[in-house]
Design a protein around this motif. Sequence first.
Motif, PDB file in Angstrom:
ATOM      1  N   GLU A  21       1.009  -1.246   0.236  1.00  0.00           N
ATOM      2  CA  GLU A  21       0.060  -0.176  -0.045  1.00  0.00           C
ATOM      3  C   GLU A  21       0.828   1.120  -0.021  1.00  0.00           C
ATOM      4  O   GLU A  21       0.393   2.365  -0.405  1.00  0.00           O
ATOM      5  N   GLN A  22       2.091   1.106   0.602  1.00  0.00           N
ATOM      6  CA  GLN A  22       2.999   2.280   0.696  1.00  0.00           C
ATOM      7  C   GLN A  22       4.318   2.011   0.055  1.00  0.00           C
ATOM      8  O   GLN A  22       4.551   1.080  -0.251  1.00  0.00           O
ATOM      9  N   ASP A  23       4.996   3.186   0.035  1.00  0.00           N
ATOM     10  CA  ASP A  23       6.311   3.285  -0.761  1.00  0.00           C
ATOM     11  C   ASP A  23       7.505   3.182   0.334  1.00  0.00           C
ATOM     12  O   ASP A  23       8.621   3.280  -0.205  1.00  0.00           O
ATOM     13  N   SER A  24       7.034   3.630   1.473  1.00  0.00           N
ATOM     14  CA  SER A  24       8.325   3.573   2.437  1.00  0.00           C
ATOM     15  C   SER A  24       8.081   3.321   3.827  1.00  0.00           C
ATOM     16  O   SER A  24       6.557   3.229   4.294  1.00  0.00           O
ATOM     17  N   ALA A  25       8.807   2.873   4.886  1.00  0.00           N
ATOM     18  CA  ALA A  25       8.652   2.458   6.012  1.00  0.00           C
ATOM     19  C   ALA A  25       9.881   2.500   6.767  1.00  0.00           C
ATOM     20  O   ALA A  25      10.907   2.419   6.399  1.00  0.00           O
ATOM     21  N   VAL A  26       9.779   2.253   8.360  1.00  0.00           N
ATOM     22  CA  VAL A  26      11.074   2.168   9.087  1.00  0.00           C
ATOM     23  C   VAL A  26      10.769   0.855   9.733  1.00  0.00           C
ATOM     24  O   VAL A  26       9.792   0.715  10.229  1.00  0.00           O
ATOM     25  N   LEU A  27      11.932   0.200  10.024  1.00  0.00           N
ATOM     26  CA  LEU A  27      12.009  -1.132  10.638  1.00  0.00           C
ATOM     27  C   LEU A  27      12.863  -1.020  11.722  1.00  0.00           C
ATOM     28  O   LEU A  27      13.878  -0.737  11.468  1.00  0.00           O
ATOM     29  N   ILE A  28      12.120  -1.157  12.992  1.00  0.00           N
ATOM     30  CA  ILE A  28      13.330  -1.183  14.073  1.00  0.00           C
ATOM     31  C   ILE A  28      13.369  -2.565  14.612  1.00  0.00           C
ATOM     32  O   ILE A  28      12.120  -3.000  15.163  1.00  0.00           O
ATOM     33  N   ALA A  29      14.434  -3.161  14.602  1.00  0.00           N
ATOM     34  CA  ALA A  29      14.279  -4.625  15.183  1.00  0.00           C
ATOM     35  C   ALA A  29      15.642  -4.701  15.940  1.00  0.00           C
ATOM     36  O   ALA A  29      16.809  -4.147  15.575  1.00  0.00           O
ATOM     37  N   GLU A  30      15.449  -5.095  17.079  1.00  0.00           N
ATOM     38  CA  GLU A  30      16.624  -5.409  18.006  1.00  0.00           C
ATOM     39  C   GLU A  30      17.664  -6.454  17.586  1.00  0.00           C
ATOM     40  O   GLU A  30      17.393  -7.346  16.750  1.00  0.00           O
ATOM     41  N   PRO A  31      18.718  -6.175  18.036  1.00  0.00           N
ATOM     42  CA  PRO A  31      19.690  -7.328  17.557  1.00  0.00           C
ATOM     43  C   PRO A  31      19.145  -8.677  17.722  1.00  0.00           C
ATOM     44  O   PRO A  31      18.688  -9.181  18.703  1.00  0.00           O
ATOM     45  N   GLY A  32      19.743  -9.446  16.858  1.00  0.00           N
ATOM     46  CA  GLY A  32      19.360 -10.870  17.145  1.00  0.00           C
ATOM     47  C   GLY A  32      17.909 -11.277  16.371  1.00  0.00           C
ATOM     48  O   GLY A  32      17.452 -12.465  16.184  1.00  0.00           O
ATOM     49  N   ALA A  33      17.165 -10.118  16.021  1.00  0.00           N
ATOM     50  CA  ALA A  33      15.847 -10.686  15.194  1.00  0.00           C
ATOM     51  C   ALA A  33      16.033 -10.943  13.807  1.00  0.00           C
ATOM     52  O   ALA A  33      14.961 -11.698  13.476  1.00  0.00           O
ATOM     53  N   GLY A  34      17.214 -11.000  13.300  1.00  0.00           N
ATOM     54  CA  GLY A  34      17.197 -11.355  12.068  1.00  0.00           C
ATOM     55  C   GLY A  34      16.893 -10.475  10.852  1.00  0.00           C
ATOM     56  O   GLY A  34      16.445 -11.194   9.642  1.00  0.00           O
ATOM     57  N   LYS A  35      16.822  -9.044  10.980  1.00  0.00           N
ATOM     58  CA  LYS A  35      16.224  -8.427   9.908  1.00  0.00           C
ATOM     59  C   LYS A  35      17.202  -8.368   8.911  1.00  0.00           C
ATOM     60  O   LYS A  35      16.748  -8.541   7.591  1.00  0.00           O
ATOM     61  N   THR A  36      18.354  -8.245   8.955  1.00  0.00           N
ATOM     62  CA  THR A  36      19.403  -8.196   7.687  1.00  0.00           C
ATOM     63  C   THR A  36      19.306  -9.275   6.694  1.00  0.00           C
ATOM     64  O   THR A  36      19.322  -9.217   5.525  1.00  0.00           O
ATOM     65  N   THR A  37      19.106 -10.605   7.268  1.00  0.00           N
ATOM     66  CA  THR A  37      19.176 -11.855   6.383  1.00  0.00           C
ATOM     67  C   THR A  37      17.817 -12.151   5.841  1.00  0.00           C
ATOM     68  O   THR A  37      17.825 -12.949   4.837  1.00  0.00           O
ATOM     69  N   GLN A  38      16.885 -11.924   6.553  1.00  0.00           N
ATOM     70  CA  GLN A  38      15.669 -12.443   6.522  1.00  0.00           C
ATOM     71  C   GLN A  38      14.142 -11.296   5.783  1.00  0.00           C
ATOM     72  O   GLN A  38      13.564 -11.874   4.869  1.00  0.00           O
ATOM     73  N   ALA A  67      26.322 -11.009   4.901  1.00  0.00           N
ATOM     74  CA  ALA A  67      24.926 -11.041   4.616  1.00  0.00           C
ATOM     75  C   ALA A  67      24.555 -11.750   3.364  1.00  0.00           C
ATOM     76  O   ALA A  67      23.533 -12.702   3.333  1.00  0.00           O
ATOM     77  N   ALA A  68      25.214 -11.575   2.248  1.00  0.00           N
ATOM     78  CA  ALA A  68      24.773 -12.098   1.091  1.00  0.00           C
ATOM     79  C   ALA A  68      24.819 -13.558   0.972  1.00  0.00           C
ATOM     80  O   ALA A  68      24.242 -14.502   0.396  1.00  0.00           O
ATOM     81  N   SER A  69      26.105 -14.105   1.641  1.00  0.00           N
ATOM     82  CA  SER A  69      26.617 -15.504   1.711  1.00  0.00           C
ATOM     83  C   SER A  69      25.397 -16.254   2.398  1.00  0.00           C
ATOM     84  O   SER A  69      24.862 -17.551   2.212  1.00  0.00           O
ATOM     85  N   TYR A  70      25.021 -15.555   3.648  1.00  0.00           N
ATOM     86  CA  TYR A  70      23.834 -16.234   4.498  1.00  0.00           C
ATOM     87  C   TYR A  70      22.642 -16.587   3.540  1.00  0.00           C
ATOM     88  O   TYR A  70      22.055 -17.446   3.772  1.00  0.00           O
TER      89      TYR A  70
END
Length: 836
Positions: A21-38, A67-70
Amino acid sequence: MNRNELPIQEVLPMLKETFREQDSAVLIAEPGAGKTTQTPLAFLDEPWLEGKKIIMLEPRRLAARSAASYMASSLGEPVGKTVGYRVRMDSRVSAETKIEVVTEGILTRMLQSDPELSGIGMIIFDEFHERSIHADTGLALALETQSVLRNDLKLLVMSATLEAEPVAALLGDAPVIRCAGRTYPVETIYAPVPSSQPLEQGVAAVICRALFEGEGDVLVFLPGVREIRRTAQELESAGLPRNIIIRELYGQLSSDKQDEAIRQDSGGCRRIVLSTSIAESSLTLEGIRIVVDSGYMRTEVFSPRTGLPQLITRRVSKASADQRRGRAGRLASGRCYRVWTEVEHMHLSETNTPDIRQSDLAPLALELAAWGVREPEELSWLDTPPSAAFQQGRELLQQLGALDAGGSVTSHGRKMAELGMHPRLSHMLLMGKELGHGALTCRLAVLLQERDLISSSEAAADCDVRTRVERLLLMEQGQITAHGGMDVKEGTVKRLIQEIRHLSQQLHLNRESKLDVTLCGLLLSFAYPDRIAKNRGGGSFLLRSGRGAVLKSVQHLSRAEYIVAATVDDKGAEGSIQLAAWLDSDVIGRYHGDDMFDMKEVLWDSSAGAVRARIKRMLGAIMVKEQVYAQPTDEEISTAVLEGIRKEGLSLLSWNKQAVQMRQRMSFMKRYHSDWPDVSEEGLMNTLEAWLEPYLEGARSRHTLQRLQTAVLLENLLTWEQRQQLHKEAPTHIKVPSGSSIPVDYQDPLNPFLAVRLQEMFGLPETPRIAGGRVPLTIHLLSPAQRPVQVTSDLSSFWSSGYFEVKKDLKGRYPKHYWPDDPLQAIPTNRTRAKM
């Protein structure tokens, strides 16, 4: 949530729905959440991505490759198929790649070459809380693309510790999605070391304690490579058990060495990973159960005042300390040893200062000019670039020929921007190639971006960049090993050679058979024209910018008339030169002549007591050549004379008795007539142009100044009426009853006095008055021998009482003189009784 499922999985459906529905968002994810790879993988099947790519920015090359390798392994594919990466000098992508993990400089190049970002559906800014200048610039340019060219471009800003609301507002009130992390309990232990103990010794002691008290591998955060090496030496000398190995981790390491540091040891040994801030976020280091944090980080801070960068070591922020602490609890419970006190922790700053507020903004100014923006305010920023640093960066770009006088990018500037290096190095590379010395220039550029090739002790005694180039050439030829007296490892040598090849390919260089290392100074002068410096003696140099810099030891460069200072530590009154090259004077004239200007200098020379006229050939603050200025104008001479008088005082003029009295009389009149000119020292100095300059024609020495009629010049300040008034109210002489004309002394404007023999005043009943009768003269009555016998401003009272006491004394000492009983009826005289 399944134990093996990462926390980010819970919010991914919401995040996917948001971007439908939108074109922008902010994601705040604490360490260990897996945001970078998922997170990037979650968007692969979204309809809006059909036929387009996702670009994800990572602040560091190591994190991008990891990150790319994972992600690729989680898809059961090799890197370069669905998921790939692009970093400087290393790229693994293909026609099938849908997700590209790139470092921030890569995104900037992509935006500059294709502002529409054709074929890209989404940009993800990972670890945005680090607030690198590249991330801020990339987001500003991406927002411009989204608002002007591509309203379908998706932008996602991700962070673990970022304050979300300002970023959401920047993205047009974008929704904020939050995700809890998955971290295990981490025990925090404050283990301060004595302030008298070197940091490396204290940290090594804490590491040994941590190894004894806990299990698992140890991650140690240190400010920089120097501290990493010293800590490693401390640990090795401590006699560690054989099953413990030491690994180093920092940005300048080769990819192989970095990968080795983040992997668990295949032989089952416990690791001690000595790292800079590179391991603070984005990376998961398998087996880490213990963190030892020195509490320091090293960062480069730019000084707009001096135009020089300064590498400083400072305390980390609370946010960074928490990020580091979290590394111990990513896979199991752990411990974090902080090498400071809990009280000190309370006084740490909350967050790190964004790079854009403390960095050299010349690269940013070039990027914006290439983008078509002259002022930063035309774009949207989380922190607007400081105007002083930005303007200084723009001035440097004009000096390098990247911008024209109006601030628009030149064709040369566009070529510089395409190289993706600091503008100084880009300009040097292009100029070096043009002159046929591209191979040497590439090596200089690589060395300037690298920590020193020689040991710190040797570097202190030899700041010549030529020494480093010669060593590098020998290493390339295999004539010396990396350990041949140099403070550099073999993997680093291989990486340097790889970077040289990469630059050579970028510049499309042909192989050159010979490299003339004597040209190091010339080539460096293209990168650092503002740091051309002239020898002032004693190891001190004057930079073209006007700043002083000094060599801390006597060395080969100490004899150079000119040098180029590539690296200067901006501390104290004069910076310390750390890296420089000899520069021949003829090179300056040939290649920097257009920057020179002639400065006519007409000054008062106190030692000669005359005006000295010179024409100086200047390069900034440096005088390159000086010659006699044969015909200075009358105005230039007069200005110099006036400056000489301001420096040495009015004593340069002739102050004979007549001039002194004229000045004193005018000062006396000023007390009773406010409209009279001020002829005090301060008053005359402040009005030299009015009363003195019109009469300075031909006067250019102390001798000619002494011929000026100063009394006449002062009198010329008066109107005709004031001259008549001066003669009447402040007469030079007073005629006394004896007929003598006695000079009036105005030395003290409060008490003008008349020094006259007592006998000449016989018959005068009242004290003479001046200033129109307002001021009685003080009378110094003298004996026949001209010695004062009485001082009075009330002559009448003296005649009636004081005279008779004085008479008794004088009559005895001067019996031949006339001492009447009634002075008011006596005949005034300046003679003895016999002559009368």
